[in-house]
Design an enzyme around this catalytic site. Structure first.
Site, PDB file in Angstrom:
ATOM      1  N   THR A 168       0.804  -1.217   0.000  1.00 49.37           N
ATOM      2  CA  THR A 168       0.000   0.000   0.000  1.00 49.37           C
ATOM      3  C   THR A 168       0.842   1.275   0.000  1.00 49.37           C
ATOM      4  O   THR A 168       2.029   1.255   0.295  1.00 49.37           O
ATOM      5  CB  THR A 168      -0.920   0.028   1.239  1.00 49.37           C
ATOM      6  OG1 THR A 168      -0.129   0.110   2.413  1.00 49.37           O
ATOM      7  CG2 THR A 168      -1.813  -1.207   1.299  1.00 49.37           C
ATOM      8  N   ASP A 169       0.145   2.367  -0.307  1.00 48.46           N
ATOM      9  CA  ASP A 169       0.772   3.685  -0.174  1.00 48.46           C
ATOM     10  C   ASP A 169       0.517   4.181   1.255  1.00 48.46           C
ATOM     11  O   ASP A 169      -0.031   3.457   2.084  1.00 48.46           O
ATOM     12  CB  ASP A 169       0.261   4.652  -1.248  1.00 48.46           C
ATOM     13  CG  ASP A 169      -1.238   4.928  -1.155  1.00 48.46           C
ATOM     14  OD1 ASP A 169      -1.865   4.660  -0.098  1.00 48.46           O
ATOM     15  OD2 ASP A 169      -1.804   5.424  -2.140  1.00 48.46           O
ATOM     16  N   PHE A 170       0.857   5.404   1.540  1.00 46.94           N
ATOM     17  CA  PHE A 170       0.731   5.919   2.907  1.00 46.94           C
ATOM     18  C   PHE A 170      -0.710   6.010   3.394  1.00 46.94           C
ATOM     19  O   PHE A 170      -0.944   6.124   4.589  1.00 46.94           O
ATOM     20  CB  PHE A 170       1.428   7.278   3.035  1.00 46.94           C
ATOM     21  CG  PHE A 170       0.714   8.399   2.341  1.00 46.94           C
ATOM     22  CD1 PHE A 170      -0.150   9.228   3.041  1.00 46.94           C
ATOM     23  CD2 PHE A 170       0.895   8.623   0.980  1.00 46.94           C
ATOM     24  CE1 PHE A 170      -0.816  10.261   2.406  1.00 46.94           C
ATOM     25  CE2 PHE A 170       0.231   9.647   0.340  1.00 46.94           C
ATOM     26  CZ  PHE A 170      -0.628  10.475   1.047  1.00 46.94           C
ATOM     27  N   THR A 171      -1.701   5.918   2.492  1.00 45.19           N
ATOM     28  CA  THR A 171      -3.111   5.986   2.893  1.00 45.19           C
ATOM     29  C   THR A 171      -3.713   4.618   3.169  1.00 45.19           C
ATOM     30  O   THR A 171      -4.871   4.521   3.558  1.00 45.19           O
ATOM     31  CB  THR A 171      -3.958   6.678   1.805  1.00 45.19           C
ATOM     32  OG1 THR A 171      -4.007   5.843   0.645  1.00 45.19           O
ATOM     33  CG2 THR A 171      -3.410   8.052   1.453  1.00 45.19           C
TER      34      THR A 171
END
Length: 153
Positions: A30-33
């Protein structure tokens, strides 16, 4: 004591002609979100195609070590992103090897969360020799794939 097969990672299962591979989303996906990074969908689809072949009795190692060594390459992929996948999601990669025409294989793939479609892909792959030139699939490969194909030409 567990046998070697029980320790092996799952290659998924077939439901009719469609292969189903469970996938869990981890933090690294995942990304930071907490949403899956778009390029990782390609990885899930690749795993689905590889494990569908493996479950049908086709080993990449055997393809490379046969009389006429061959491999596969993706030549075209069309992807529709429908919904975001998120950290901790339990998903299914559903892969359908539709047909073979000459050296080309046409594959449909979906990534699902329950019944919800997350992402879909139409894939065209080609069987190639070790110099990268198109090669017809071997009779053994066609025999192994025959039960899961809608048709060959």
């Amino acid at each position: 004591m567990p046998t070697e097969d029980q320790d092996a990672p799952s290659s998924g299962r077939y439901e009719g002609r469609e292969h189903v591979l469970p996938v869990r989303i981890y933090y690294e996906d995942t990304d930071f979100t907490g949403v899956v990074y778009h390029a990782n969908y390609l990885r899930y689809f690749e795993r689905g195609r590889s494990d569908a072949l493996r479950a049908a009795g086709v080993s990449h190692t055997d393809l490379l070590s046969g009389d006429r060594p061959t491999a596969f390459t993706v030549v075209r992929m069309e992807i529709d992103f429908r919904r975001p996948a998120r950290i901790d999601d339990a998903l299914q990669v559903r892969t359908l090897y539709d047909r073979i025409r000459g050296p080309r294989m046409f594959i449909q793939q979906r990534l699902l969360r329950g019944r919800e479609v997350i992402c879909e892909a139409q894939v065209e792959a080609a069987c190639i020799d070790l110099s990268g030139r198109p090669a017809r699939p071997s009779p053994r490969l066609l025999e192994r794939l025959a039960p899961i194909l809608s048709g060959t030409v």
